[in-house]
Write an enzyme that holds these catalytic residues in place. Structure first.
Site, mmCIF file in Angstrom:
data_model
loop_
_atom_site.group_PDB
_atom_site.id
_atom_site.type_symbol
_atom_site.label_atom_id
_atom_site.label_comp_id
_atom_site.label_asym_id
_atom_site.label_seq_id
_atom_site.Cartn_x
_atom_site.Cartn_y
_atom_site.Cartn_z
ATOM 1 N N CYS A 129 0.826 -1.224 0.000
ATOM 2 C CA CYS A 129 0.000 0.000 0.000
ATOM 3 C C CYS A 129 0.856 1.269 0.000
ATOM 4 O O CYS A 129 0.355 2.355 -0.272
ATOM 5 C CB CYS A 129 -0.945 0.005 1.195
ATOM 6 S SG CYS A 129 -2.058 -1.392 1.182
ATOM 7 N N HIS A 272 -3.415 7.175 2.040
ATOM 8 C CA HIS A 272 -3.833 5.814 1.718
ATOM 9 C C HIS A 272 -5.133 5.523 2.471
ATOM 10 O O HIS A 272 -5.260 5.817 3.655
ATOM 11 C CB HIS A 272 -2.744 4.829 2.130
ATOM 12 C CG HIS A 272 -3.185 3.405 2.029
ATOM 13 N ND1 HIS A 272 -3.749 2.901 0.876
ATOM 14 C CD2 HIS A 272 -3.184 2.385 2.932
ATOM 15 C CE1 HIS A 272 -4.054 1.637 1.080
ATOM 16 N NE2 HIS A 272 -3.737 1.299 2.317
ATOM 17 N N ASN A 302 -10.147 -0.394 0.195
ATOM 18 C CA ASN A 302 -8.687 -0.240 0.192
ATOM 19 C C ASN A 302 -8.148 -0.811 -1.126
ATOM 20 O O ASN A 302 -8.148 -2.027 -1.318
ATOM 21 C CB ASN A 302 -8.122 -0.999 1.405
ATOM 22 C CG ASN A 302 -6.611 -0.974 1.469
ATOM 23 O OD1 ASN A 302 -5.934 -0.605 0.507
ATOM 24 N ND2 ASN A 302 -6.070 -1.387 2.593
HETATM 25 O O1 UT7 Z 1 -3.482 -1.162 3.860
HETATM 26 C C1 UT7 Z 1 -3.289 -1.727 5.124
HETATM 27 C C2 UT7 Z 1 -4.258 -2.852 5.236
HETATM 28 N N1 UT7 Z 1 -4.933 -3.179 6.411
HETATM 29 C C3 UT7 Z 1 -5.442 -2.362 7.381
HETATM 30 O O2 UT7 Z 1 -5.231 -1.195 7.463
HETATM 31 C C4 UT7 Z 1 -6.315 -3.074 8.388
HETATM 32 C C5 UT7 Z 1 -6.373 -2.395 9.721
HETATM 33 N N2 UT7 Z 1 -7.329 -3.049 10.549
HETATM 34 C C6 UT7 Z 1 -8.669 -2.843 10.462
HETATM 35 O O3 UT7 Z 1 -9.095 -2.055 9.652
HETATM 36 C C7 UT7 Z 1 -9.567 -3.535 11.442
HETATM 37 O O4 UT7 Z 1 -8.785 -4.282 12.346
HETATM 38 C C8 UT7 Z 1 -10.628 -4.465 10.770
HETATM 39 C C9 UT7 Z 1 -11.646 -3.630 10.044
HETATM 40 C C10 UT7 Z 1 -9.958 -5.429 9.812
HETATM 41 C C11 UT7 Z 1 -11.360 -5.263 11.856
HETATM 42 O O5 UT7 Z 1 -11.961 -4.378 12.770
HETATM 43 P P1 UT7 Z 1 -11.737 -4.545 14.324
HETATM 44 O O6 UT7 Z 1 -12.499 -3.480 14.977
HETATM 45 O O7 UT7 Z 1 -10.261 -4.608 14.590
HETATM 46 O O8 UT7 Z 1 -12.424 -5.921 14.597
HETATM 47 P P2 UT7 Z 1 -11.861 -7.213 15.363
HETATM 48 O O9 UT7 Z 1 -10.953 -7.980 14.468
HETATM 49 O O10 UT7 Z 1 -11.345 -6.777 16.711
HETATM 50 O O11 UT7 Z 1 -13.181 -8.038 15.578
HETATM 51 C C12 UT7 Z 1 -14.247 -7.552 16.427
HETATM 52 C C13 UT7 Z 1 -15.415 -8.532 16.321
HETATM 53 C C14 UT7 Z 1 -15.005 -9.977 16.551
HETATM 54 O O12 UT7 Z 1 -16.094 -10.616 17.196
HETATM 55 P P3 UT7 Z 1 -16.088 -10.835 18.810
HETATM 56 O O13 UT7 Z 1 -14.868 -11.665 19.083
HETATM 57 O O14 UT7 Z 1 -16.024 -9.479 19.416
HETATM 58 O O15 UT7 Z 1 -17.391 -11.552 19.025
HETATM 59 C C15 UT7 Z 1 -14.850 -10.523 15.163
HETATM 60 O O16 UT7 Z 1 -15.036 -11.920 15.111
HETATM 61 O O17 UT7 Z 1 -15.974 -8.490 14.995
HETATM 62 C C16 UT7 Z 1 -15.946 -9.802 14.423
HETATM 63 N N3 UT7 Z 1 -15.662 -9.667 12.980
HETATM 64 C C17 UT7 Z 1 -16.609 -9.436 12.069
HETATM 65 N N4 UT7 Z 1 -17.941 -9.292 12.178
HETATM 66 C C18 UT7 Z 1 -18.631 -9.057 11.044
HETATM 67 C C19 UT7 Z 1 -14.444 -9.719 12.352
HETATM 68 N N5 UT7 Z 1 -14.607 -9.527 11.035
HETATM 69 C C20 UT7 Z 1 -15.933 -9.350 10.832
HETATM 70 C C21 UT7 Z 1 -16.705 -9.106 9.677
HETATM 71 N N6 UT7 Z 1 -18.049 -8.959 9.835
HETATM 72 N N7 UT7 Z 1 -16.163 -9.013 8.451
#
Ligand code: UT7
Length: 345
Positions: A129, A272, A302
């Protein structure tokens, strides 16, 4: 770090400047909305918007011919038209991509052929990225060296072909989209125009947080081999999120300090687009008003190396860019990589 050991910063400008003569973008025609994803995995429109700001993204139909090189060629063709520059006047093509059509030839070579260039330098640069940001830093230096006059720079990626659209891959599936953006950079005799400061960083210790494994040996020590993960984006979302929020703020401060400017002196922050919450944290920390930091992630997700030139092209098309303005480009991504490039238009 001493001044000599820094991986960036501002230097002497010499007698040549670099102007952005034209820009463009090209996107795949198929939209993939949050509602489409709801049909493919356990997720919801509400969750995706709240956690990322994304509503829809584009997905390239690779089998139907929407490859990275096709998107890149279209973006470059339009950027040259907008700049009113003949492809034969380009003397170098640099393409930021991590999703080359195949290991070789490079996207640069294919674009050069497709747009009708003859006997020019062409190559790809992979910094995920951060790729486009690295590329404009290099292009500026090559033009200021006096050896190149007109350089085409492209950011193009079709990362959705490395996405697992099932519950298993839902963390990354909601984030990414495909696209391409391009700029034509040209030498001018005003050295104050072009890049005035930059920072390029990489830390391979963080590679384990965001990677695409091709075979068992590509899995980091702490990750268990799983065949379902082969060729698919593997992301520790929380680790990348923390890294991005921290480094984004650090690199803005570093660039302002190096250039002797304050955040108020910057007219546009071209960032980005990875998650709207990451962008909000930088805006809040530096008091950046909304109109100075365009967020378009809701439309495209993204798009990896394409996101920065797409944002810049939108600003250009909306007539928001004016001569003399200062623009700070900012990126972070897999590698891990991050950096900035501060330009005067
Ligand atoms: O160019 C660089 C590329 N990458 C990035 O910049 C990514 C940076 N990270 C992020 O943007 C975030 O970490 C994400 C959007 C990927 C995830 O958001 P988050 O707030 O960090 O969520 P999490 O992984 O902490 O998950 C929170 C909850 C979990 O459930 P529980 O354990 O609280 O019950 C996950 O299982 O959300 C659940 N979850 C989802 N729910 C619905 C994880 N992915 C999903 C999904 N839809 N796609």
């Amino acid at each position: 770090m001493t001044d000599q050991s820094r991986a960036g910063s501002s230097g002497s400008l010499g007698s040549i400047g670099v102007e952005i003569a034209g820009t463009a973008m090209h996107l795949p025609s198929t939209k993939l909305t949050n509602h489409d994803l709801e049909q493919m995995m356990d997720t919801s429109d509400e969750w995706i918007i709240k956690r990322t700001g994304i509503h829809t993204r584009r997905r390239a139909d690779i089998a139907g011919g929407e490859t990275t090189s096709v998107l890149a060629s279209e973006a470059m063709r339009k950027a040259l038209e907008n700049a009113k520059i003949d492809p034969k006047d380009l003397d170098l093509l640099l393409v930021a991509t991590m999703t080359c059509d195949s290991p070789t030839p490079s996207i640069g070579c294919i674009v050069a052929r497709e747009i009708g260039c003859r006997d020019i330098g062409a190559m790809d640069i992979n910094a995920a990225c951060s790729g486009f940001l690295y590329t404009i830093c290099m292009a500026d230096a090559m033009i200021r060296s006096g050896q190149y006059k007109t350089v085409g720079v492209i950011g193009a990626d079709t990362v959705t072909r490395h996405i697992d659209y099932s519950n298993f891959g839902r963390g990354a599936a909601i984030l990414f989209g495909d696209g391409a953006g391009a700029m034509v950079l040209r030498a001018t005799d005003d050295p104050s125009i072009g890049m005035i400061s930059h920072e390029m960083h990489a830390d391979g210790h963080g590679a384990k947080h965001l990677f695409i494994p091709s075979c068992e040996i590509d899995f980091p020590e702490e990750a268990e081999f799983d065949e379902r993960k082969l060729d698919k984006v593997q992301m520790n979302g929380q680790a990348v999120f923390k890294f991005a929020v921290t480094k984004f703020q650090e690199v803005i401060q570093e660039t302002l300090t190096d250039s002797g400017l304050t955040a108020d002196d910057i007219d546009h922050f071209v960032c980005h687009q990875a998650n709207s919450r990451i962008l909000d944290s930088a805006r809040e920390r530096f008091g950046i008003p909304e109109e100075k930091l365009l967020v378009n992630i809701q439309k495209y997700g993204n798009t990896v190396g394409a996101s920065i030139p797409i944002v810049f092209d939108e600003l250009m098309s909306e007539g928001k860019l004016k001569k003399g303005q200062k623009v700070m480009f900012l990126a972070f991504g897999a590698g891990l990589t991050w950096g900035s490039s501060l330009w005067q238009l």
